[in-house]
Scaffold this motif. Sequence first.
Motif, PDB file in Angstrom:
ATOM      1  N   MET A   1       0.853  -1.176   0.000  1.00  0.00           N
ATOM      2  CA  MET A   1       0.000   0.000   0.000  1.00  0.00           C
ATOM      3  C   MET A   1       0.896   1.236   0.000  1.00  0.00           C
ATOM      4  N   PRO A   2       0.696   2.157  -0.946  1.00  0.00           N
ATOM      5  CA  PRO A   2       1.502   3.372  -0.979  1.00  0.00           C
ATOM      6  C   PRO A   2       1.294   4.204   0.277  1.00  0.00           C
ATOM      7  N   GLY A   3       2.326   4.894   0.701  1.00  0.00           N
ATOM      8  CA  GLY A   3       2.236   5.739   1.876  1.00  0.00           C
ATOM      9  C   GLY A   3       2.027   7.192   1.507  1.00  0.00           C
ATOM     10  N   GLU A   4       1.997   8.045   2.540  1.00  0.00           N
ATOM     11  CA  GLU A   4       1.792   9.471   2.318  1.00  0.00           C
ATOM     12  C   GLU A   4       2.844  10.044   1.388  1.00  0.00           C
ATOM     13  N   GLU A   5       4.090   9.604   1.564  1.00  0.00           N
ATOM     14  CA  GLU A   5       5.152  10.174   0.747  1.00  0.00           C
ATOM     15  C   GLU A   5       4.960   9.856  -0.722  1.00  0.00           C
ATOM     16  N   ALA A   7       2.066   9.258  -2.219  1.00  0.00           N
ATOM     17  CA  ALA A   7       0.897  10.001  -2.675  1.00  0.00           C
ATOM     18  C   ALA A   7       1.257  11.448  -2.992  1.00  0.00           C
ATOM     19  N   LEU A   8       2.115  12.052  -2.182  1.00  0.00           N
ATOM     20  CA  LEU A   8       2.514  13.440  -2.386  1.00  0.00           C
ATOM     21  C   LEU A   8       3.688  13.600  -3.340  1.00  0.00           C
ATOM     22  N   ARG A  71      -2.310  10.923  -9.622  1.00  0.00           N
ATOM     23  CA  ARG A  71      -1.355  10.165  -8.797  1.00  0.00           C
ATOM     24  C   ARG A  71      -2.027   9.634  -7.536  1.00  0.00           C
ATOM     25  N   LEU A  72      -2.830  10.467  -6.885  1.00  0.00           N
ATOM     26  CA  LEU A  72      -3.518  10.048  -5.668  1.00  0.00           C
ATOM     27  C   LEU A  72      -4.530   8.947  -5.956  1.00  0.00           C
ATOM     28  N   ARG A  73      -5.234   9.049  -7.073  1.00  0.00           N
ATOM     29  CA  ARG A  73      -6.179   7.988  -7.446  1.00  0.00           C
ATOM     30  C   ARG A  73      -5.430   6.682  -7.692  1.00  0.00           C
ATOM     31  N   SER A  74      -4.234   6.750  -8.307  1.00  0.00           N
ATOM     32  CA  SER A  74      -3.461   5.522  -8.551  1.00  0.00           C
ATOM     33  C   SER A  74      -2.930   4.929  -7.249  1.00  0.00           C
ATOM     34  N   CYS A  75      -2.832   5.741  -6.206  1.00  0.00           N
ATOM     35  CA  CYS A  75      -2.396   5.255  -4.889  1.00  0.00           C
ATOM     36  C   CYS A  75      -3.570   4.754  -4.045  1.00  0.00           C
ATOM     37  N   GLY A  76      -4.782   4.785  -4.580  1.00  0.00           N
ATOM     38  CA  GLY A  76      -5.925   4.244  -3.861  1.00  0.00           C
ATOM     39  C   GLY A  76      -6.946   5.256  -3.383  1.00  0.00           C
ATOM     40  N   ALA A  77      -6.739   6.556  -3.641  1.00  0.00           N
ATOM     41  CA  ALA A  77      -7.721   7.562  -3.232  1.00  0.00           C
ATOM     42  C   ALA A  77      -8.986   7.412  -4.073  1.00  0.00           C
ATOM     43  N   THR A  90     -11.314  19.181  -6.081  1.00  0.00           N
ATOM     44  CA  THR A  90     -11.549  17.743  -6.054  1.00  0.00           C
ATOM     45  C   THR A  90     -11.426  17.232  -4.625  1.00  0.00           C
ATOM     46  N   CYS A  91     -12.457  16.596  -4.122  1.00  0.00           N
ATOM     47  CA  CYS A  91     -12.441  15.992  -2.788  1.00  0.00           C
ATOM     48  C   CYS A  91     -12.200  14.490  -2.949  1.00  0.00           C
ATOM     49  N   LEU A  92     -11.245  13.987  -2.216  1.00  0.00           N
ATOM     50  CA  LEU A  92     -10.879  12.579  -2.259  1.00  0.00           C
ATOM     51  C   LEU A  92     -10.793  12.035  -0.837  1.00  0.00           C
ATOM     52  N   ALA A  93     -10.725  10.721  -0.733  1.00  0.00           N
ATOM     53  CA  ALA A  93     -10.479  10.059   0.546  1.00  0.00           C
ATOM     54  C   ALA A  93      -9.377   9.038   0.331  1.00  0.00           C
ATOM     55  N   ASP A  94      -8.489   8.913   1.312  1.00  0.00           N
ATOM     56  CA  ASP A  94      -7.440   7.903   1.213  1.00  0.00           C
ATOM     57  C   ASP A  94      -8.063   6.518   1.434  1.00  0.00           C
ATOM     58  N   PRO A  95      -7.280   5.439   1.256  1.00  0.00           N
ATOM     59  CA  PRO A  95      -7.849   4.096   1.408  1.00  0.00           C
ATOM     60  C   PRO A  95      -8.482   3.822   2.773  1.00  0.00           C
ATOM     61  N   GLU A  96      -8.123   4.588   3.798  1.00  0.00           N
ATOM     62  CA  GLU A  96      -8.719   4.409   5.121  1.00  0.00           C
ATOM     63  C   GLU A  96      -9.929   5.319   5.334  1.00  0.00           C
TER      64      GLU A  96
END
Length: 106
Positions: A1-5, A7-8, A71-77, A90-96
């Motif tokens: 699972m990709p991390g914050e780093e 994603a950013l 990029r964020l969508r490819s990381c699971g957002a 654009t409003c997104l949510a991380d995998p959690e």
Amino acid sequence: MPGEEEALGWCAIDGEPGAIAVEPVGFDWLDPATVCVDVVAVPEPETTTRNPVHLDLATTSVADQAEPVARLRSCGATPAAVGQGDVPWTCLADPEGHAFCVLTPS
């Protein structure tokens, strides 16, 4: 699972136990135009009604906004509805399920 780093597009540096700094590659503490994020674990769980932190990621152009969203969508957002109504960002949510926004430049 990709991390914050990932994603950013930044790097992560381990700190004290339960803490990590996420910062741009080449981060300079003396540059007032840069920012880093310290992520610290807390013992209290999130409530079901509100996240303890909501991030707004700034962009400089419409094209600049598209890249981090992709990029964020490819990381699971995933798209998120947080009561924002019809807004230009654009409003997104991380995998959690933690919501954040990628802002449209003004």
